[in-house]
Design a protein around this motif. Structure first.
Motif, PDB file in Angstrom:
ATOM      1  N   TRP A 104      -7.097 -15.024   8.749  1.00 59.55           N
ATOM      2  CA  TRP A 104      -6.665 -13.859   9.531  1.00 59.55           C
ATOM      3  C   TRP A 104      -5.996 -14.289  10.827  1.00 59.55           C
ATOM      4  O   TRP A 104      -5.019 -13.684  11.275  1.00 59.55           O
ATOM      5  CB  TRP A 104      -7.869 -12.971   9.825  1.00 59.55           C
ATOM      6  CG  TRP A 104      -7.525 -11.730  10.597  1.00 59.55           C
ATOM      7  CD1 TRP A 104      -6.922 -10.607  10.124  1.00 59.55           C
ATOM      8  CD2 TRP A 104      -7.766 -11.516  11.997  1.00 59.55           C
ATOM      9  NE1 TRP A 104      -6.763  -9.691  11.139  1.00 59.55           N
ATOM     10  CE2 TRP A 104      -7.276 -10.216  12.294  1.00 59.55           C
ATOM     11  CE3 TRP A 104      -8.342 -12.275  13.011  1.00 59.55           C
ATOM     12  CZ2 TRP A 104      -7.356  -9.660  13.576  1.00 59.55           C
ATOM     13  CZ3 TRP A 104      -8.426 -11.735  14.285  1.00 59.55           C
ATOM     14  CH2 TRP A 104      -7.933 -10.447  14.561  1.00 59.55           C
ATOM     15  N   LYS A 108      -1.150 -15.185  11.296  1.00 60.95           N
ATOM     16  CA  LYS A 108      -0.347 -14.481  12.298  1.00 60.95           C
ATOM     17  C   LYS A 108       0.818 -15.353  12.756  1.00 60.95           C
ATOM     18  O   LYS A 108       1.703 -14.899  13.485  1.00 60.95           O
ATOM     19  CB  LYS A 108      -1.212 -14.102  13.501  1.00 60.95           C
ATOM     20  CG  LYS A 108      -2.273 -13.037  13.185  1.00 60.95           C
ATOM     21  CD  LYS A 108      -3.070 -12.672  14.418  1.00 60.95           C
ATOM     22  CE  LYS A 108      -4.127 -11.626  14.098  1.00 60.95           C
ATOM     23  NZ  LYS A 108      -3.538 -10.333  13.715  1.00 60.95           N
ATOM     24  N   GLU A 202       9.822 -13.607   1.776  1.00 58.70           N
ATOM     25  CA  GLU A 202       8.803 -12.706   2.318  1.00 58.70           C
ATOM     26  C   GLU A 202       9.424 -11.460   2.934  1.00 58.70           C
ATOM     27  O   GLU A 202       8.859 -10.367   2.825  1.00 58.70           O
ATOM     28  CB  GLU A 202       7.972 -13.448   3.366  1.00 58.70           C
ATOM     29  CG  GLU A 202       6.827 -12.604   3.911  1.00 58.70           C
ATOM     30  CD  GLU A 202       5.927 -13.369   4.857  1.00 58.70           C
ATOM     31  OE1 GLU A 202       5.066 -12.733   5.490  1.00 58.70           O
ATOM     32  OE2 GLU A 202       6.089 -14.613   4.966  1.00 58.70           O
ATOM     33  N   THR A 206       8.548  -7.499   2.151  1.00 64.25           N
ATOM     34  CA  THR A 206       8.157  -6.543   3.188  1.00 64.25           C
ATOM     35  C   THR A 206       9.002  -5.289   3.102  1.00 64.25           C
ATOM     36  O   THR A 206       8.487  -4.167   3.220  1.00 64.25           O
ATOM     37  CB  THR A 206       8.301  -7.188   4.586  1.00 64.25           C
ATOM     38  OG1 THR A 206       7.504  -8.372   4.642  1.00 64.25           O
ATOM     39  CG2 THR A 206       7.850  -6.224   5.671  1.00 64.25           C
ATOM     40  N   GLY A 209       7.971  -2.826   0.569  1.00 63.76           N
ATOM     41  CA  GLY A 209       6.762  -2.059   0.852  1.00 63.76           C
ATOM     42  C   GLY A 209       5.463  -2.808   0.678  1.00 63.76           C
ATOM     43  O   GLY A 209       4.383  -2.205   0.769  1.00 63.76           O
ATOM     44  N   TYR A 210       5.523  -4.118   0.445  1.00 67.51           N
ATOM     45  CA  TYR A 210       4.301  -4.904   0.270  1.00 67.51           C
ATOM     46  C   TYR A 210       3.777  -5.362   1.629  1.00 67.51           C
ATOM     47  O   TYR A 210       4.548  -5.791   2.492  1.00 67.51           O
ATOM     48  CB  TYR A 210       4.578  -6.129  -0.603  1.00 67.51           C
ATOM     49  CG  TYR A 210       4.814  -5.804  -2.055  1.00 67.51           C
ATOM     50  CD1 TYR A 210       3.755  -5.658  -2.939  1.00 67.51           C
ATOM     51  CD2 TYR A 210       6.118  -5.643  -2.537  1.00 67.51           C
ATOM     52  CE1 TYR A 210       3.976  -5.373  -4.275  1.00 67.51           C
ATOM     53  CE2 TYR A 210       6.346  -5.346  -3.868  1.00 67.51           C
ATOM     54  CZ  TYR A 210       5.269  -5.209  -4.736  1.00 67.51           C
ATOM     55  OH  TYR A 210       5.489  -4.911  -6.052  1.00 67.51           O
ATOM     56  N   SER A 211       2.470  -5.260   1.799  1.00 69.98           N
ATOM     57  CA  SER A 211       1.826  -5.781   2.997  1.00 69.98           C
ATOM     58  C   SER A 211       1.603  -7.275   2.788  1.00 69.98           C
ATOM     59  O   SER A 211       0.557  -7.696   2.297  1.00 69.98           O
ATOM     60  CB  SER A 211       0.499  -5.061   3.258  1.00 69.98           C
ATOM     61  OG  SER A 211      -0.139  -5.586   4.389  1.00 69.98           O
ATOM     62  N   THR A 212       2.593  -8.057   3.139  1.00 74.90           N
ATOM     63  CA  THR A 212       2.559  -9.488   2.825  1.00 74.90           C
ATOM     64  C   THR A 212       1.398 -10.207   3.497  1.00 74.90           C
ATOM     65  O   THR A 212       0.856 -11.169   2.931  1.00 74.90           O
ATOM     66  CB  THR A 212       3.890 -10.148   3.228  1.00 74.90           C
ATOM     67  OG1 THR A 212       4.125  -9.919   4.625  1.00 74.90           O
ATOM     68  CG2 THR A 212       5.043  -9.555   2.427  1.00 74.90           C
ATOM     69  N   GLN A 213       1.018  -9.756   4.688  1.00 79.74           N
ATOM     70  CA  GLN A 213      -0.082 -10.410   5.372  1.00 79.74           C
ATOM     71  C   GLN A 213      -1.390 -10.281   4.586  1.00 79.74           C
ATOM     72  O   GLN A 213      -2.167 -11.226   4.490  1.00 79.74           O
ATOM     73  CB  GLN A 213      -0.267  -9.821   6.775  1.00 79.74           C
ATOM     74  CG  GLN A 213       0.812 -10.233   7.769  1.00 79.74           C
ATOM     75  CD  GLN A 213       0.802 -11.714   8.045  1.00 79.74           C
ATOM     76  OE1 GLN A 213       1.629 -12.461   7.501  1.00 79.74           O
ATOM     77  NE2 GLN A 213      -0.112 -12.167   8.872  1.00 79.74           N
ATOM     78  N   GLN A 214      -1.626  -9.114   4.021  1.00 81.73           N
ATOM     79  CA  GLN A 214      -2.843  -8.901   3.243  1.00 81.73           C
ATOM     80  C   GLN A 214      -2.837  -9.741   1.969  1.00 81.73           C
ATOM     81  O   GLN A 214      -3.866 -10.315   1.586  1.00 81.73           O
ATOM     82  CB  GLN A 214      -2.995  -7.425   2.905  1.00 81.73           C
ATOM     83  CG  GLN A 214      -3.253  -6.540   4.111  1.00 81.73           C
ATOM     84  CD  GLN A 214      -3.458  -5.085   3.726  1.00 81.73           C
ATOM     85  OE1 GLN A 214      -3.511  -4.747   2.541  1.00 81.73           O
ATOM     86  NE2 GLN A 214      -3.560  -4.215   4.727  1.00 81.73           N
ATOM     87  N   TYR A 215      -1.687  -9.836   1.335  1.00 82.15           N
ATOM     88  CA  TYR A 215      -1.600 -10.634   0.114  1.00 82.15           C
ATOM     89  C   TYR A 215      -1.769 -12.122   0.430  1.00 82.15           C
ATOM     90  O   TYR A 215      -2.446 -12.859  -0.313  1.00 82.15           O
ATOM     91  CB  TYR A 215      -0.261 -10.398  -0.592  1.00 82.15           C
ATOM     92  CG  TYR A 215      -0.226  -9.123  -1.394  1.00 82.15           C
ATOM     93  CD1 TYR A 215      -0.845  -9.041  -2.642  1.00 82.15           C
ATOM     94  CD2 TYR A 215       0.414  -7.993  -0.911  1.00 82.15           C
ATOM     95  CE1 TYR A 215      -0.818  -7.867  -3.388  1.00 82.15           C
ATOM     96  CE2 TYR A 215       0.447  -6.812  -1.645  1.00 82.15           C
ATOM     97  CZ  TYR A 215      -0.170  -6.756  -2.884  1.00 82.15           C
ATOM     98  OH  TYR A 215      -0.150  -5.591  -3.613  1.00 82.15           O
TER      99      TYR A 215
END
Length: 341
Positions: A104, A108, A202, A206, A209-215
């Motif tokens: 997490w 970032k 990436e 994004t 519509g994909y939350s790339t950070q979560q994946y």
């Protein structure tokens, strides 16, 4: 051609499986333990492959999860219960939770900053392991770690105990097979397709519509859990875990295994682990500077085979198969004419 390739793959898979199953019967000396060690390093390399091969994340702090799994497993087995199921489950879950926290924060950032932060996390745990004598044994590490005890409903029907080299080897082999199957399924799933999209572009993912950070965090946690599993197996195989398992050089070795075999294939980290562990095992018998030879081999590979050894082997096998199929087609066309003649 496709049918011929499938038969070849199945034949190679069957031959490999038969060879692995026969190791305790044909090995001499510490051969069984050595093969188990190779499989454990292969599991660790597969865990890193999830980040490098599927997500395109270069993690130089992967040793944090490997060493953490060893320490967690040791503490659970020595201070709580020698039973396999709770110690193994808690080790994997604990490593996954800590990798989630690390991921997490690290995710970032990007590129070289991500690499440096992951390296910093590993070194932080290394320093903590040295400083905390009560739980980690400090510089001396933890020794006398017992082999986990199989549940009765597994041990009795199979007549298996992990206190023998053969029994523990088959336990490691089963875990290795499950990890390979899991990562293979993951790479071909929808989640694996999203990972591939993030690896390739990436920004486009994004926009879609994909939350790339979560994946990426999900892949980071999966990778960390597999690394912790490998650490648990290594600690219980040798009955020892030390702060060296957390040091950044372990991460470098894991990266080397993935790149040697080829980061674009699941087989890559497995082949890389076999080569690295085998080369280091036999080279150390001749010189204390065995890492020099490994480094030279790595440089040669990067120069002449940047995609890894699996790519070379695949291309080499594919060409003879194509030639065989061409010959087969020519014969099938020519034989009726020869018959009429």
């Amino acid at each position: 051609m496709k049918k011929q390739g499938t038969r070849l793959h199945l034949g190679l898979l069957a031959a490999t499986g038969a060879a692995l199953l026969s190791v305790p019967f044909i090995s001499v000396g510490s051969g069984t333990e050595f093969t188990a060690d190779i499989l454990i390093f292969a599991i660790m390399a597969i865990g890193l492959y999830v980040q490098i091969g599927l997500l395109g994340l270069v993690n130089f702090g992967f040793s944090a999860f490997y060493g953490l799994g060893g320490y967690l497993g040791a503490v659970l087995l020595m201070r709580m219960s020698p039973s396999m199921l709770p110690s193994l489950a808690l080790t994997v879950l604990g490593t996954a939770a800590i990798s989630g926290v690390f991921g997490w924060i690290a995710l970032k950032t990007r590129d070289i900053t991500f690499t440096i932060i992951t390296l910093t996390f590993a070194q932080l745990l290394y320093v903590l392991a040295l400083a905390e004598d009560g739980w980690t044994g400090g510089h001396n590490g933890l020794s006398g770690i017992p082999r986990p005890r199989l549940p009765q409903f597994i041990a009795e029907p199979l007549g298996l105990t992990l206190n023998t080299d053969a029994g523990f080897y088959y336990f490691v082999l089963a875990v290795f097979a499950l990890v390979v199957l899991f990562v293979h399924t993951l790479s071909r799933s929808r989640l694996g397709a999203v990972f591939a999209g993030i690896r390739e572009n990436e920004e486009r993912m994004t926009v879609l519509g994909y939350s790339t950070q979560q994946y990426k965090l999900a892949g980071f946690v999966i990778s960390g859990a597999i690394g912790g599993l490998a650490g648990y197996l290594n600690a219980t195989l040798f009955g020892f875990v030390g702060p060296g398992s957390l040091f950044w050089t372990v991460s470098g070795e894991a990266i080397l295994m993935v790149i040697l075999g080829g980061a674009g294939f699941l087989l890559g980290p497995i082949v890389g682990a076999v080569l690295f562990v085998g080369l280091s095992h036999y080279a150390v018998a001749y010189t204390d500077h065995w890492r020099l030879f490994v480094g030279l081999a790595f440089i040669a590979l990067v120069l002449f085979a940047p995609d890894g050894l699996v790519r070379i082997l695949r291309d080499r096998l594919r060409l003879p198969m194509q030639e065989m199929l061409k010959i087969g087609k020519r014969k099938s066309v020519a034989s009726p004419e020869e018959h009429r003649a």
